[in-house]
Scaffold this motif. Structure first.
Motif, mmCIF file in Angstrom:
data_model
loop_
_atom_site.group_PDB
_atom_site.id
_atom_site.type_symbol
_atom_site.label_atom_id
_atom_site.label_comp_id
_atom_site.label_asym_id
_atom_site.label_seq_id
_atom_site.Cartn_x
_atom_site.Cartn_y
_atom_site.Cartn_z
ATOM 1 N N UNK A 164 -10.263 -1.181 4.819
ATOM 2 C CA UNK A 164 -9.255 -2.093 4.316
ATOM 3 C C UNK A 164 -9.516 -3.506 4.793
ATOM 4 N N UNK B 50 -10.371 -6.845 2.498
ATOM 5 C CA UNK B 50 -9.575 -8.054 2.620
ATOM 6 C C UNK B 50 -10.489 -9.267 2.723
ATOM 7 N N UNK C 294 3.612 8.038 10.077
ATOM 8 C CA UNK C 294 3.935 7.193 8.934
ATOM 9 C C UNK C 294 5.370 6.727 8.993
ATOM 10 N N UNK D 43 -8.371 7.961 9.339
ATOM 11 C CA UNK D 43 -7.519 6.792 9.179
ATOM 12 C C UNK D 43 -8.178 5.549 9.753
ATOM 13 N N UNK E 112 4.201 1.072 -2.808
ATOM 14 C CA UNK E 112 3.977 0.948 -4.252
ATOM 15 C C UNK E 112 4.754 2.021 -5.012
ATOM 16 N N UNK E 113 4.943 3.187 -4.372
ATOM 17 C CA UNK E 113 5.686 4.255 -5.035
ATOM 18 C C UNK E 113 7.152 3.893 -5.192
ATOM 19 N N UNK F 34 0.822 -1.204 0.000
ATOM 20 C CA UNK F 34 0.000 0.000 0.000
ATOM 21 C C UNK F 34 0.861 1.262 0.000
ATOM 22 N N UNK F 35 1.859 1.246 0.852
ATOM 23 C CA UNK F 35 2.703 2.437 0.985
ATOM 24 C C UNK F 35 3.896 2.382 0.039
ATOM 25 N N UNK G 199 -1.313 -10.906 1.293
ATOM 26 C CA UNK G 199 -1.381 -11.203 -0.133
ATOM 27 C C UNK G 199 0.009 -11.284 -0.739
ATOM 28 N N UNK H 231 7.367 1.591 -7.964
ATOM 29 C CA UNK H 231 7.188 2.327 -9.203
ATOM 30 C C UNK H 231 8.465 3.054 -9.596
ATOM 31 N N UNK I 38 3.297 10.387 -6.658
ATOM 32 C CA UNK I 38 2.438 9.288 -6.236
ATOM 33 C C UNK I 38 2.561 9.034 -4.736
ATOM 34 N N UNK I 39 3.788 9.066 -4.257
ATOM 35 C CA UNK I 39 4.016 8.844 -2.829
ATOM 36 C C UNK I 39 3.300 9.904 -2.001
ATOM 37 N N UNK J 241 -4.854 9.749 2.317
ATOM 38 C CA UNK J 241 -5.278 9.095 3.547
ATOM 39 C C UNK J 241 -5.563 10.134 4.628
ATOM 40 N N UNK K 279 2.953 -3.577 8.805
ATOM 41 C CA UNK K 279 1.621 -3.902 8.313
ATOM 42 C C UNK K 279 1.765 -4.777 7.075
ATOM 43 N N UNK L 170 -0.465 9.403 -2.236
ATOM 44 C CA UNK L 170 -0.854 8.232 -1.459
ATOM 45 C C UNK L 170 -1.108 8.605 0.007
ATOM 46 N N UNK L 171 -0.202 9.369 0.571
ATOM 47 C CA UNK L 171 -0.331 9.731 1.980
ATOM 48 C C UNK L 171 -1.353 10.833 2.195
ATOM 49 N N UNK M 275 -8.925 2.165 7.852
ATOM 50 C CA UNK M 275 -8.470 0.853 8.304
ATOM 51 C C UNK M 275 -9.620 -0.153 8.244
ATOM 52 N N UNK N 140 -11.749 -10.256 -0.546
ATOM 53 C CA UNK N 140 -10.793 -10.876 -1.460
ATOM 54 C C UNK N 140 -10.638 -12.371 -1.264
#
Lengths: 294, 294
Positions: free
Chosen positions: B286, B290, A250, B279, A155-156, A152-153, A206, A159, B159-160, B167, A202, B163-164, B283, B293
């Motif tokens: 998320x 899961x 974080x 957050x 991925x950057x 989740x975190x 998967x 990338x 992206x990073x 959230x 965390x 991403x944060x 959570x 999935x």
DNA sequence: CCCCATTTGAAGCATTTGTTACAGAATAAT
DNA sequence: ATTATTCTGTAACAAATGCTTCAAATGGGG
């Protein structure tokens, strides 16, 4: 953890005290002081018994000396010695110069930056050069195909790595974030594939599942994780641990990025000739598409 | 590349063993290993009780780890650590400073790491605290909507950040890489929007064009760029310059990431209450997905 | 030579340390 | 879901460590 003496202006407090009191020492105490100073401060870190034996005196003598130096008892003196040794050994690999004067940064920012510097230092220190080499080598090998995947975190980070690898060499794939399409990638993986996984705190189950499936197919697995280690550590062929803790809600992935960037540089160097050709070709194509666009 | 060499008899036996076994360690053992490595080798010279406490594990765990590393018991491991510390302290101070002794890193890796540290140092030094605060404030303001965009290389940084931010707060959008869809985002931008652009060396004209279009609409523009400054610097309201040069064919975006992470921490703190609610809600979601999935 | 002050170690004791055994907790694997 | 496996802390124990007490040395002055 050892608590660092906050008041370590002079780091050799015990030694000073010993010298100050040198005249007031009794013969037996002098024998002891001698041993203490001989390989200072480590000799004082043994048990009181061993220390007494080494000096050829009795244990009460050791305690009396400790008291004479102003400590409560032997353990207290030993703690002082340990702190001193710790301060001496602390090796600033790459130090950040003292914080500039007159800056009005918030303490929070400052702490954050300090923590990041610590993380980078420790990460480098804990990194096994052999692992780094092995990873660089396997990723530079164009016979192999490479697959990358982050959490989740992270991925950057995946990338970022992908972005550069793709420019340097062919056969690089970034896996989609959704697990339900992973089988389609898995089917293309084999003993000549490399799977690079990023998994920090965390840990995602998967990812672990994917890793073991890939392992079964003989894929070489490279794992980037934190200091505690994702469960994938056992499955992976190469594990790179980076420190991620900072004063924030974080985790910091800077240390991971440091290794990634270093790897990119290493891989690039390793296959310089082919890569440059490739990059030139790419540049040309970029120019062309730019022309397309406008 | 790091050069492999025949195993030189190094003084850091325990550390090596810890690294070797790193994959085979249990979670509790890893906590312990972490403490051991943190201020190596001194942290291991406390009593087993203190050490266990420092690591947040029980004393049997310490013994189990010592055995796993091949020692007879804790005292044996401690003796080994003491010898190592002693050996290190005996070395002249000069030899202890700078890069750790006995490492087999290549000069290339070393240079790279040193360059990165320089970059981070200088970036912090050049950073205007007022700018940092202003950016943090504007990005923490939930009245505003935020748009992020990176270039070819910096897209991962964008992206990073995205991403944060996503959230932490609502109203955050990451722009697609393809310029032909940008108009669709532009139309939603106004004086209450913030556009965060990453643009380093090989500045992309498309980005500049977007910036000026956004500027016309009154959008607040935050620019992350390199030490030389992208042309967008003139258009932007807030400019953050980060040093990017390293001994590599590629630029390093670590300094940019440092600022980004620091900003994330600052923003998070600034609106702690709302963020934590958010957050927690995330959570929960998320966890739900899961369950979907599998 | 004896006395007194000082130094020192032997012996004993409480405390802490290092270790073992075991059972509850957490995981993984049916 | 249930079982088997692994992990990990609690609790009891033995072995040291650290400390106290006390008496034997030591070593000058009267």
């Amino acid at each position: 953890m050892l608590q660092m003496g906050a008041q370590v202006s002079r780091s050799e407090i015990v030694k000073d005290k010993l010298k100050d009191q040198a005249g007031a020492l009794t013969p037996a105490e002098r024998l002891l002081s001698d041993v203490l100073l001989r390989d200072y401060p480590m000799s004082g870190l043994q048990s009181i018994t061993k220390l007494a034996e080494a000096a050829g005196v009795s244990t009460p003598t050791v305690i009396r000396l400790a008291r004479k130096l102003g400590f409560d008892g032997f353990p207290e003196m030993q703690a002082a010695l340990r702190d001193e040794a710790s301060a001496q050994i602390k090796k600033p690999i790459l130090k950040r110069e003292g914080w500039p004067q007159g800056r009005k940064d918030s303490p929070a920012f400052r702490n954050f930056a300090e923590a990041v510097f610590d993380n980078l230092n420790q990460t480098i220190e804990r990194l096994d050069p052999a692992t780094f080499d092995a990873v660089a080598e396997v990723l530079a090998d164009t016979q192999r195909s490479i697959f990358l995947l982050g959490g989740r975190i992270t991925r950057s980070n995946a990338d970022y790595f992908f972005n550069h690898l793709q420019i340097i060499r062919p056969g690089v794939t970034l896996l989609s974030q959704s697990p339900n399409v992973w089988p389609q990638y898995l089917i293309d993986m084999g003993p000549c594939s490399v799977l690079v996984i990023f998994d920090i705190r965390r840990y995602e189950t998967d990812l672990a599942r994917l890793a073991s499936l890939a392992k079964e197919r003989g894929v070489v697995i490279v794992l980037f994780t934190d200091q505690w280690g994702s469960p994938i550590s056992r499955t992976a062929d190469h594990v790179i641990n980076a420190l991620v803790e900072v004063p924030s809600s974080w985790d910091s992935t800077l240390a991971i990025n440091l290794i990634v960037e270093a790897l990119i540089a290493a891989i690039q160097t390793q296959r310089l000739e082919q890569a440059t050709d490739r990059i030139e070709a790419l540049e040309d194509m970029f120019l062309s598409t730019r022309i397309f666009r406008k």
